[in-house]
Design a protein around this motif. Sequence first.
Motif, PDB file in Angstrom:
ATOM      1  N   ASN A  52       6.972  -5.069 -19.826  1.00 41.10           N
ATOM      2  CA  ASN A  52       8.196  -5.047 -20.457  1.00 41.10           C
ATOM      3  C   ASN A  52       9.182  -5.771 -19.546  1.00 41.10           C
ATOM      4  OD1 ASN A  52       7.984  -1.152 -20.656  1.00 41.10           O
ATOM      5  ND2 ASN A  52       7.098  -2.875 -21.658  1.00 41.10           N
ATOM      6  N   GLU A 100       9.150  -8.823 -22.510  1.00 36.37           N
ATOM      7  CA  GLU A 100       8.153  -9.307 -24.546  1.00 36.37           C
ATOM      8  C   GLU A 100       9.654  -8.083 -23.969  1.00 36.37           C
ATOM      9  OE1 GLU A 100       7.064  -7.634 -22.387  1.00 36.37           O
ATOM     10  OE2 GLU A 100       6.042  -5.094 -22.639  1.00 36.37           O
ATOM     11  N   TRP A 116      14.577  -3.211 -21.242  1.00 44.40           N
ATOM     12  CA  TRP A 116      13.344  -1.749 -21.321  1.00 44.40           C
ATOM     13  C   TRP A 116      13.179  -1.342 -19.767  1.00 44.40           C
ATOM     14  CZ3 TRP A 116       9.044  -3.334 -25.023  1.00 44.40           C
ATOM     15  CH2 TRP A 116       9.641  -3.095 -26.100  1.00 44.40           C
ATOM     16  N   HIS A 173       4.206 -11.552 -27.903  1.00 38.87           N
ATOM     17  CA  HIS A 173       3.722 -10.617 -28.166  1.00 38.87           C
ATOM     18  C   HIS A 173       4.981  -9.652 -28.597  1.00 38.87           C
ATOM     19  CE1 HIS A 173       2.141  -6.496 -25.472  1.00 38.87           C
ATOM     20  NE2 HIS A 173       2.776  -6.171 -25.699  1.00 38.87           N
ATOM     21  N   HIS A 174       4.190  -8.282 -29.802  1.00 39.63           N
ATOM     22  CA  HIS A 174       6.038  -8.175 -30.058  1.00 39.63           C
ATOM     23  C   HIS A 174       7.024  -8.533 -31.284  1.00 39.63           C
ATOM     24  CE1 HIS A 174       5.668  -4.351 -28.184  1.00 39.63           C
ATOM     25  NE2 HIS A 174       6.213  -4.488 -27.433  1.00 39.63           N
ATOM     26  N   ASN A 220      -0.469 -10.659 -29.526  1.00 43.50           N
ATOM     27  CA  ASN A 220      -0.765  -8.676 -29.250  1.00 43.50           C
ATOM     28  C   ASN A 220      -0.906  -8.154 -30.173  1.00 43.50           C
ATOM     29  OD1 ASN A 220      -1.060  -7.054 -27.441  1.00 43.50           O
ATOM     30  ND2 ASN A 220       0.885  -6.659 -28.239  1.00 43.50           N
ATOM     31  N   GLU A 221      -1.748  -7.595 -30.167  1.00 43.88           N
ATOM     32  CA  GLU A 221      -2.378  -6.304 -31.823  1.00 43.88           C
ATOM     33  C   GLU A 221      -2.344  -6.986 -32.597  1.00 43.88           C
ATOM     34  OE1 GLU A 221      -0.107  -2.493 -29.570  1.00 43.88           O
ATOM     35  OE2 GLU A 221      -1.995  -2.906 -28.401  1.00 43.88           O
ATOM     36  N   TYR A 254      -6.989   2.973 -25.634  1.00 43.90           N
ATOM     37  CA  TYR A 254      -5.658   4.635 -25.500  1.00 43.90           C
ATOM     38  C   TYR A 254      -6.150   5.325 -26.545  1.00 43.90           C
ATOM     39  CZ  TYR A 254      -2.617   0.944 -24.050  1.00 43.90           C
ATOM     40  OH  TYR A 254      -1.327  -0.154 -22.918  1.00 43.90           O
ATOM     41  N   HIS A 300      -0.605   8.976 -24.960  1.00 49.60           N
ATOM     42  CA  HIS A 300       0.598   8.446 -25.916  1.00 49.60           C
ATOM     43  C   HIS A 300       1.368  10.734 -26.435  1.00 49.60           C
ATOM     44  CE1 HIS A 300      -0.569   4.444 -25.789  1.00 49.60           C
ATOM     45  NE2 HIS A 300       0.716   4.369 -25.866  1.00 49.60           N
ATOM     46  N   TRP A 321       8.250   6.239 -28.421  1.00 48.76           N
ATOM     47  CA  TRP A 321       8.168   5.216 -29.585  1.00 48.76           C
ATOM     48  C   TRP A 321       6.722   5.377 -29.656  1.00 48.76           C
ATOM     49  CZ3 TRP A 321       6.845   5.667 -23.585  1.00 48.76           C
ATOM     50  CH2 TRP A 321       5.349   4.914 -23.634  1.00 48.76           C
ATOM     51  N   GLU A 340      -5.831  -3.753 -22.647  1.00 47.01           N
ATOM     52  CA  GLU A 340      -4.261  -2.707 -21.866  1.00 47.01           C
ATOM     53  C   GLU A 340      -5.456  -1.212 -22.077  1.00 47.01           C
ATOM     54  OE1 GLU A 340      -1.128  -2.409 -24.667  1.00 47.01           O
ATOM     55  OE2 GLU A 340      -0.871  -4.747 -24.895  1.00 47.01           O
ATOM     56  N   TRP A 382      -2.308  -1.045 -18.399  1.00 44.60           N
ATOM     57  CA  TRP A 382      -0.868  -1.807 -18.823  1.00 44.60           C
ATOM     58  C   TRP A 382       0.070  -0.370 -17.806  1.00 44.60           C
ATOM     59  CZ3 TRP A 382       2.125  -4.441 -22.186  1.00 44.60           C
ATOM     60  CH2 TRP A 382       3.373  -4.144 -22.571  1.00 44.60           C
ATOM     61  N   THR A 417       6.491   1.625 -17.919  1.00 46.32           N
ATOM     62  CA  THR A 417       5.348   1.811 -19.096  1.00 46.32           C
ATOM     63  C   THR A 417       4.866   3.154 -18.699  1.00 46.32           C
ATOM     64  OG1 THR A 417       5.972   0.487 -20.517  1.00 46.32           O
ATOM     65  CG2 THR A 417       4.477   2.127 -21.651  1.00 46.32           C
ATOM     66  N   PHE A 418       3.651   2.751 -17.570  1.00 44.44           N
ATOM     67  CA  PHE A 418       2.400   3.399 -16.938  1.00 44.44           C
ATOM     68  C   PHE A 418       1.950   3.325 -15.998  1.00 44.44           C
ATOM     69  CE2 PHE A 418       0.710   3.248 -21.755  1.00 44.44           C
ATOM     70  CZ  PHE A 418       1.401   3.854 -22.354  1.00 44.44           C
TER      71      PHE A 418
HETATM   72  C1  BGC Z   1       3.045  -2.269 -26.154  1.00 46.68           C
HETATM   73  C2  BGC Z   1       4.046  -1.593 -24.693  1.00 46.68           C
HETATM   74  C3  BGC Z   1       3.773  -0.440 -24.786  1.00 46.68           C
HETATM   75  C4  BGC Z   1       2.531  -0.664 -25.003  1.00 46.68           C
HETATM   76  C5  BGC Z   1       1.679   1.349 -24.896  1.00 46.68           C
HETATM   77  C6  BGC Z   1       0.814  -1.991 -25.846  1.00 46.68           C
HETATM   78  O1  BGC Z   1       0.986  -3.444 -26.260  1.00 46.68           O
HETATM   79  O2  BGC Z   1       3.312  -3.883 -26.618  1.00 46.68           O
HETATM   80  O3  BGC Z   1       5.333  -2.357 -25.901  1.00 46.68           O
HETATM   81  O4  BGC Z   1       4.523  -0.035 -24.065  1.00 46.68           O
HETATM   82  O5  BGC Z   1       1.244  -0.817 -26.058  1.00 46.68           O
HETATM   83  O6  BGC Z   1       2.398   2.258 -25.710  1.00 46.68           O
END
Ligand code: BGC
Length: 343
Positions: free
Chosen positions: A47, A50, A57, A124-125, A164-165, A226, A233, A238, A281, A314, A319-320
Amino acid sequence: MRLSKKSFTSTAIAACLIALTGCATSTAQTSTPTPKFDMKRCVNMGNSLENSKSQNWGGGGNIAPEDFARIKAKGFDTVRIPIRWNDYTGPGPDYKIEPAFADHVKGIVDSALANDLNVMLNIHHFHELMEDPAGEMPKFEALWKQIAPQFADYPDDLWFEFLNEPSKELTGDLMQYSQEVAVEVIRKTNPDRVIILGGEFWSNFRQLETNIAPPDDNIVYTFHYYEPFDFTHYLAEWTKPNMPDTPRGWGNKQDRADLKAAVATVTAYRDQVSRPIFLGEFGAYTSLEHDDRMRWIKAVRSEMEAADIPWCLWAYANTFPVYDAKSGRWDADTVSALGFPND
Ligand code: BGC
């Protein structure tokens, strides 16, 4: 859109998709991997770089050199820096990255390296690429064409993560094509730098097999964890609703068996491809019952370490968070769950 490259043609991609296991196994037999990849414990600088250009954020891009000194002193050896390059470009076909943003990123990378941390940076994103892979692929390629040379003379403890992802429409041969594009472009200016690849479906551990198997010793694989998602989550604004009415908790026999099975899936893949793999992550939202959350972080971290899988939490201050930027204090329980001393 082109779908073929000299080194790894679409026919080859299709063949690998039909027989993924065979494809990966044959690479394992011929390659002798030697990447310098000495990461063990990492934190995501989430955050900060990205978030979208128009939003803050919380991190707001304000990563300071003191953050890296603090992270290093705590015992982390690596930082992952997620970057939304795609929000900071001019129009196509050049998609020129704004020089001020590029300099800003460079300063942050320099500062992390100066604190003796390994650094991984990514794209990312890039949501537009996930929605419209064919339409946005030229921009993706243009980004790596600019990012890679900028860091060509950097030490080998800087690593590039291709994206990313990968998710949504960026699956199958399109996802593999995007990996192939990144590897080919990066290799023109960075012949030996570690390149990190994460597979489709948000780099879920079950999708490791979707990664390409390039003839390149310095490729490392990554995955995200996750799980269970409705636990980690819970009530995260989000994510989409589909959540139980009450928190499900974590830590029963089945939960722990599922975690062990996930680790076994990852180590089996690692054996198959003979390349390093790490957890890029993991984390759980602060809406959760505190003890449940700590139990999960500790269990995931411990199981990964027991299997010699490096991990990256993460995230640092958002965020966390493991560090509270407002009070200027580490979160003592998270620090303990990660196996670090509190001092
Ligand atoms: C995202 C973040 C999100 C995190 C946990 C990450 O891959 O980029 O925006 O906060 O995952 O959901």
